[in-house]
Design a protein around this motif. Structure first.
Motif, mmCIF file in Angstrom:
data_model
loop_
_atom_site.group_PDB
_atom_site.id
_atom_site.type_symbol
_atom_site.label_atom_id
_atom_site.label_comp_id
_atom_site.label_asym_id
_atom_site.label_seq_id
_atom_site.Cartn_x
_atom_site.Cartn_y
_atom_site.Cartn_z
ATOM 1 N N GLU A 113 0.791 -1.337 -0.014
ATOM 2 C CA GLU A 113 -0.039 0.030 -0.132
ATOM 3 C C GLU A 113 0.831 0.955 -0.103
ATOM 4 O OE1 GLU A 113 -4.138 0.812 2.232
ATOM 5 O OE2 GLU A 113 -2.350 0.623 3.511
ATOM 6 N N ASP A 114 0.585 2.207 -0.796
ATOM 7 C CA ASP A 114 1.059 3.433 -0.818
ATOM 8 C C ASP A 114 0.629 4.403 0.292
ATOM 9 O OD1 ASP A 114 2.501 5.828 -1.347
ATOM 10 O OD2 ASP A 114 1.692 5.848 -3.449
ATOM 11 N N MET A 115 1.482 4.641 1.391
ATOM 12 C CA MET A 115 0.855 5.275 2.526
ATOM 13 C C MET A 115 0.834 6.928 2.276
ATOM 14 S SD MET A 115 1.211 3.462 5.620
ATOM 15 C CE MET A 115 1.787 1.717 5.798
ATOM 16 N N ASN A 116 1.331 7.161 1.278
ATOM 17 C CA ASN A 116 1.394 8.647 0.568
ATOM 18 C C ASN A 116 -0.133 8.957 0.067
ATOM 19 O OD1 ASN A 116 4.147 9.240 1.533
ATOM 20 N ND2 ASN A 116 4.568 8.300 -0.487
ATOM 21 N N LYS A 117 -0.614 7.846 -0.208
ATOM 22 C CA LYS A 117 -2.107 8.276 -1.063
ATOM 23 C C LYS A 117 -3.277 8.123 -0.034
ATOM 24 C CE LYS A 117 -0.869 6.768 -5.454
ATOM 25 N NZ LYS A 117 -0.482 5.269 -6.048
ATOM 26 N N LEU A 118 -2.983 7.762 1.464
ATOM 27 C CA LEU A 118 -3.683 7.855 2.409
ATOM 28 C C LEU A 118 -4.291 9.191 2.917
ATOM 29 C CD1 LEU A 118 -2.419 4.616 4.230
ATOM 30 C CD2 LEU A 118 -4.385 4.681 2.706
ATOM 31 N N ASP A 119 -5.361 9.094 3.484
ATOM 32 C CA ASP A 119 -5.967 10.367 4.222
ATOM 33 C C ASP A 119 -5.479 10.411 5.694
ATOM 34 O OD1 ASP A 119 -7.696 8.952 5.748
ATOM 35 O OD2 ASP A 119 -9.578 9.151 4.214
ATOM 36 N N ASP A 120 -5.543 11.217 6.391
ATOM 37 C CA ASP A 120 -4.919 11.321 7.754
ATOM 38 C C ASP A 120 -5.663 9.893 8.677
ATOM 39 O OD1 ASP A 120 -3.465 13.472 6.863
ATOM 40 O OD2 ASP A 120 -4.352 14.866 7.754
ATOM 41 N N LYS A 121 -6.816 10.105 8.487
ATOM 42 C CA LYS A 121 -7.536 9.079 9.324
ATOM 43 C C LYS A 121 -6.910 7.647 9.123
ATOM 44 C CE LYS A 121 -12.059 7.485 10.880
ATOM 45 N NZ LYS A 121 -13.497 7.150 10.227
ATOM 46 N N GLU A 122 -6.784 7.265 7.797
ATOM 47 C CA GLU A 122 -6.276 6.100 7.565
ATOM 48 C C GLU A 122 -4.884 5.659 8.083
ATOM 49 O OE1 GLU A 122 -7.830 3.024 6.173
ATOM 50 O OE2 GLU A 122 -9.506 4.221 6.759
ATOM 51 N N LEU A 123 -4.107 6.898 7.705
ATOM 52 C CA LEU A 123 -2.669 6.790 8.067
ATOM 53 C C LEU A 123 -2.727 6.591 9.527
ATOM 54 C CD1 LEU A 123 -0.137 6.923 6.618
ATOM 55 C CD2 LEU A 123 -0.138 9.582 6.991
ATOM 56 N N ALA A 124 -3.370 7.321 10.206
ATOM 57 C CA ALA A 124 -3.233 7.272 11.631
ATOM 58 C C ALA A 124 -3.537 5.761 12.004
ATOM 59 C CB ALA A 124 -4.257 8.240 12.370
ATOM 60 N N LYS A 125 -4.617 5.321 11.515
ATOM 61 C CA LYS A 125 -5.179 4.052 11.698
ATOM 62 C C LYS A 125 -3.870 2.949 11.482
ATOM 63 C CE LYS A 125 -8.620 1.029 10.143
ATOM 64 N NZ LYS A 125 -9.685 0.649 9.363
ATOM 65 N N ARG A 126 -3.147 3.181 10.338
ATOM 66 C CA ARG A 126 -1.948 2.305 10.113
ATOM 67 C C ARG A 126 -0.973 2.364 11.012
ATOM 68 N NH1 ARG A 126 -5.319 1.923 6.899
ATOM 69 N NH2 ARG A 126 -5.438 0.763 4.733
ATOM 70 N N LYS A 127 -0.524 3.685 11.558
ATOM 71 C CA LYS A 127 0.591 3.838 12.431
ATOM 72 C C LYS A 127 -0.083 3.249 13.678
ATOM 73 C CE LYS A 127 2.522 7.773 12.896
ATOM 74 N NZ LYS A 127 3.007 9.335 12.877
ATOM 75 N N ASN A 128 -1.156 3.304 14.161
ATOM 76 C CA ASN A 128 -1.605 2.739 15.404
ATOM 77 C C ASN A 128 -1.322 1.194 15.417
ATOM 78 O OD1 ASN A 128 -2.862 2.353 17.841
ATOM 79 N ND2 ASN A 128 -4.979 2.616 17.003
ATOM 80 N N ILE A 129 -1.611 0.544 14.406
ATOM 81 C CA ILE A 129 -1.437 -0.845 13.932
ATOM 82 C C ILE A 129 0.047 -1.207 14.115
ATOM 83 C CG2 ILE A 129 -1.687 -2.686 12.603
ATOM 84 C CD1 ILE A 129 -4.236 -1.379 11.381
ATOM 85 N N MET A 130 1.019 -0.317 13.437
ATOM 86 C CA MET A 130 2.079 -0.677 13.642
ATOM 87 C C MET A 130 2.828 -0.294 14.819
ATOM 88 S SD MET A 130 3.774 1.192 10.168
ATOM 89 C CE MET A 130 3.214 0.851 8.868
ATOM 90 N N ASP A 131 2.308 0.474 15.633
ATOM 91 C CA ASP A 131 2.753 0.624 17.059
ATOM 92 C C ASP A 131 2.535 -0.610 18.015
ATOM 93 O OD1 ASP A 131 3.600 3.286 16.528
ATOM 94 O OD2 ASP A 131 2.057 4.254 17.296
#
Length: 167
Positions: free
Chosen positions: A107-125
């Motif tokens: 997945e290209d993280m640059n194309k995600l909106d803030d909400k989705e990006l925050a969700k991905r970061k949360n999962i990674m954490d």
């Protein structure tokens, strides 16, 4: 007189028989660790885990105790219970939950909106968080984060531990 009781949630888990959410917590005014059992009612394999989690978290009887427990954690417990009611093994339920939460490496993280990006970061954490497991009671199946179910022996019991305190 106007003292508010505050509780610190230590661990949260699910018991399949009878279906209930188990919370281990401390009363801040005392040094005792207590256990609270919250029966799960009107929940079937067709129920919505998010709704169930929100209802429990906002239940006037349990609200104060569940301050420190995230909605996502409660959803996960309900998810495991739902799988169990549907005849899945714990390993299957956990695997499904992981897949729903999984990150797509393509997945290209640059194309995600803030909400989705925050969700991905949360999962990674979450994936980096340390999770200790305790083998206490064989009847309890606790909220365990298992990253590679196929590579490691799934234990029947594990804890989601927020703090490093021992009991």
């Amino acid at each position: 007189p106007g003292t508010v009781m505050t509780y610190t949630a230590k661990k949260c888990g699910i018991c399949f028989q009878p279906p209930s959410i188990i919370l281990i917590y401390k009363e801040d005014s005392q040094d005792k660790t207590r256990q609270r059992i919250m029966p799960v009612r009107n929940f079937s394999k067709f129920s919505d885990c998010s709704v169930a989690a929100e209802q429990l978290k906002n239940n006037p009887r349990h609200k104060a105790y569940l301050e420190g427990v995230s909605l996502r954690q409660l959803q996960k417990l309900y998810h495991l219970l739902k799988g169990h009611l549907g005849g899945e093994s714990l390993a299957e339920s956990l695997e499904k939950f992981q897949q729903e939460e999984a990150i797509d490496p393509e997945e290209d993280m640059n194309k995600l909106d803030d909400k989705e990006l925050a969700k991905r970061k949360n999962i990674m954490d979450k994936l980096f968080e340390k999770n200790r497991k305790k083998k206490d009671d064989p009847d309890f199946i606790y909220d365990i984060e298992v990253e590679f179910p196929q590579d490691e022996q799934l234990e029947s019991c594990g804890w989601d531990v927020e703090s490093d305190e021992e009991f």
